[in-house]
Design an enzyme around this catalytic site. Structure first.
Site, PDB file in Angstrom:
ATOM      1  N   TRP A 101       0.825  -1.213   0.000  1.00 17.59           N
ATOM      2  CA  TRP A 101       0.000   0.000   0.000  1.00 17.59           C
ATOM      3  C   TRP A 101       0.855   1.257   0.000  1.00 17.59           C
ATOM      4  O   TRP A 101       0.514   2.252  -0.650  1.00 17.59           O
ATOM      5  CB  TRP A 101      -0.972   0.001   1.183  1.00 17.59           C
ATOM      6  CG  TRP A 101      -1.892  -1.174   1.150  1.00 17.59           C
ATOM      7  CD1 TRP A 101      -1.984  -2.168   2.070  1.00 17.59           C
ATOM      8  CD2 TRP A 101      -2.854  -1.495   0.125  1.00 17.59           C
ATOM      9  NE1 TRP A 101      -2.937  -3.087   1.690  1.00 17.59           N
ATOM     10  CE2 TRP A 101      -3.483  -2.704   0.502  1.00 17.59           C
ATOM     11  CE3 TRP A 101      -3.236  -0.885  -1.065  1.00 17.59           C
ATOM     12  CZ2 TRP A 101      -4.477  -3.309  -0.273  1.00 17.59           C
ATOM     13  CZ3 TRP A 101      -4.222  -1.484  -1.843  1.00 17.59           C
ATOM     14  CH2 TRP A 101      -4.834  -2.672  -1.444  1.00 17.59           C
ATOM     15  N   ASP A 171      -1.322   6.587   6.373  1.00 17.72           N
ATOM     16  CA  ASP A 171      -2.424   5.684   6.051  1.00 17.72           C
ATOM     17  C   ASP A 171      -2.554   4.718   7.228  1.00 17.72           C
ATOM     18  O   ASP A 171      -1.647   3.922   7.488  1.00 17.72           O
ATOM     19  CB  ASP A 171      -2.090   4.933   4.753  1.00 17.72           C
ATOM     20  CG  ASP A 171      -3.088   3.827   4.406  1.00 17.72           C
ATOM     21  OD1 ASP A 171      -4.038   3.604   5.182  1.00 17.72           O
ATOM     22  OD2 ASP A 171      -2.896   3.186   3.350  1.00 17.72           O
ATOM     23  N   LYS A 195     -11.522  -2.005   7.397  1.00 19.03           N
ATOM     24  CA  LYS A 195     -10.638  -2.918   8.104  1.00 19.03           C
ATOM     25  C   LYS A 195     -11.045  -2.988   9.579  1.00 19.03           C
ATOM     26  O   LYS A 195     -11.257  -4.049  10.117  1.00 19.03           O
ATOM     27  CB  LYS A 195      -9.178  -2.470   7.989  1.00 19.03           C
ATOM     28  CG  LYS A 195      -8.704  -2.224   6.560  1.00 19.03           C
ATOM     29  CD  LYS A 195      -8.473  -3.508   5.778  1.00 19.03           C
ATOM     30  CE  LYS A 195      -8.438  -3.307   4.280  1.00 19.03           C
ATOM     31  NZ  LYS A 195      -7.329  -2.535   3.778  1.00 19.03           N
TER      32      LYS A 195
HETATM   33  C1  LIG Z   1      -6.891  -2.137   2.396  1.00 16.41           C
HETATM   34  C2  LIG Z   1      -5.890  -1.068   2.431  1.00 16.41           C
HETATM   35  C3  LIG Z   1      -5.829  -0.071   1.439  1.00 16.41           C
HETATM   36  C4  LIG Z   1      -6.750  -0.062   0.235  1.00 16.41           C
HETATM   37  O1  LIG Z   1      -8.021   0.240   0.626  1.00 16.41           O
HETATM   38  P1  LIG Z   1      -9.204   0.487  -0.422  1.00 16.41           P
HETATM   39  O2  LIG Z   1     -10.251   1.096   0.436  1.00 16.41           O
HETATM   40  O3  LIG Z   1      -9.570  -0.839  -0.981  1.00 16.41           O
HETATM   41  O4  LIG Z   1      -8.708   1.410  -1.462  1.00 16.41           O
HETATM   42  C5  LIG Z   1      -4.894   0.931   1.583  1.00 16.41           C
HETATM   43  N1  LIG Z   1      -4.049   0.965   2.630  1.00 16.41           N
HETATM   44  C6  LIG Z   1      -4.073   0.018   3.584  1.00 16.41           C
HETATM   45  C7  LIG Z   1      -3.118   0.113   4.728  1.00 16.41           C
HETATM   46  C8  LIG Z   1      -4.975  -1.021   3.524  1.00 16.41           C
HETATM   47  O5  LIG Z   1      -5.000  -1.960   4.479  1.00 16.41           O
END
Ligand SMILES: *Cc1c(COP(=O)(O)O)cnc(C)c1O
Length: 360
Positions: A101, A171, A195
């Site tokens: 990511w 993030d 998540k």
């Molecule tokens: C799942 C995830 C993403 C991507 O998320 P989307 O909502 O599917 O775009 C980005 N960063 C992290 C840390 C993730 O776990």
């Protein structure tokens, strides 16, 4: 009704109490005679849902007054572009690449300016967090970027990087609300909620106010400007209304639990049960350097692909589902987010111990 223990990395398990409450309100929310999905986002009832959600999140995280809370769409992946479009004023940013990511975010930012990789853990398949105490931070960097918890590889920053005074953007998709956080150390925190907080379709962004300006990269669409959403209180267009409502219920659930300190204590207990087992197992082993281990995502392997597959199949039959690891790491991954009860982790470890006995 048979609920399984769901170890999915996301969308993931939600608190049962939240789902039960939402089900009870499905046809009639608070005497309005309609469900939240059917409600105008401009209605008084919905404005109250949104305001309460924001206020509860602010109190849970201790978000300072000079930060805006935005409820957005497009997934965490859309932020990979929104961050540079809005924050790359000098067109320079430094990225710490600790997994898939972070790499995607860096690649996206490279389309808008000079995105430097100032640290990486690619040399050992992202199984650790690099030392970020003295990085070659660019003099004119607009921000330093991290992915704080690496969902796929199961690593987590245990201390924030030394950004040498530059703004930090993180993030936190897979560790959102898993432990207390000092928001003032970040310029921006964002994450997809699927998540650890709510249903897919909502992204929460917490941004220091002075960064929300009209000074964005040329061509930045209206919908991709933080200012658009900040000025409109997350109601510029129709928001992911039902998803926000569920997030709000999860905030209340966390408050009732005692807040983020209490949540952290539970999460540490859960993770310790699993890591202790892995450290003592002769069949299973963790794939992450102990100092970098995530509290939320725990990858592990047997070292034998066929045995891994046999385990995943047997676990599923026993009611422990979504344990197959990401293809980039292989093996297994147990995501043990906030809503996974301690009993789920204990039961998984008991099952693993029995499987080990039978298969060694
Ligand atoms: C799942 C995830 C993403 C991507 O998320 P989307 O909502 O599917 O775009 C980005 N960063 C992290 C840390 C993730 O776990």
């Amino acid at each position: 009704m048979a609920r399984v223990y769901n170890f999915s990395a996301g969308p993931a398990v939600l608190p049962e109490a939240v789902l039960t409450e939402a089900a009870a309100e499905m046809l009639d929310y608070g005497g309005t005679g309609m469900g939240v999905m059917e409600m105008s986002h401009r209605s008084k009832a919905y404005q109250n849902i949104l305001d309460t959600a924001e206020a509860d999140l602010r109190s849970l995280m201790g978000i300072p007054e000079n930060y805006k809370v935005l409820f957005l769409q497009g997934g965490a992946s859309q932020q990979f572009a929104m961050v540079p479009m809005n924050l790359m004023k000098n067109k320079v940013a430094d990225y710490i690449v600790t997994g898939v990511w972070a790499k995607k975010a860096w690649q996206e930012a490279s389309m808008y300016g000079q995105a430097n990789v100032v640290a990486s853990s690619a040399d050992r398949n992202f199984s650790y967090i690099p030392d970020c105490s003295d990085l070659p931070i660019s003099e004119n960097a607009d921000y330093v970027y991290i992915c704080e918890n690496n969902t796929i590889y199961g690593t987590k920053f245990k201390s924030l990087p030394n950004t040498k005074g530059k703004d930090l953007v993180a993030d936190v998709s897979s560790c959102f609300l898993s432990e207390p956080v000092d928001v003032s150390k970040y310029a921006m925190i964002y994450g997809g909620v699927q998540k650890n907080i709510g249903p897919a379709g909502v992204v929460i962004a917490i941004i220091r106010e002075d960064l929300i300006t009209e000074d964005v990269l040329p061509g930045t669409p209206t919908m991709l400007r933080y200012k658009t959403h900040a000025d409109a209180g997350s109601l510029y267009n129709t928001p992911p209304a039902y998803g926000i409502y569920i997030c709000g219920k999860v905030f209340k659930w966390l408050q009732q639990l005692g807040g983020l300190e209490a949540m952290q204590a539970v999460n540490e207990k859960k993770a310790a049960i699993l890591y202790d087992f892995l450290d003592n197992s002769k069949l299973f082993q963790g794939t992450v350097e102990p100092a970098s281990r995530s509290l939320m995502n725990v990858p592990f392997i047997t070292g034998d692909k066929d045995m891994d597959a046999k385990f995943v199949k047997a676990a599923e039959a026993a009611g422990f589902v979504n344990l197959k690891g990401h293809r980039l790491v292989g093996g297994m991954r147990a995501s043990i987010y906030n809503a996974m009860p301690i009993e789920g982790v204990s039961a998984l470890v008991d099952f693993m111990a029995a499987f080990e006995k039978e298969n060694r």
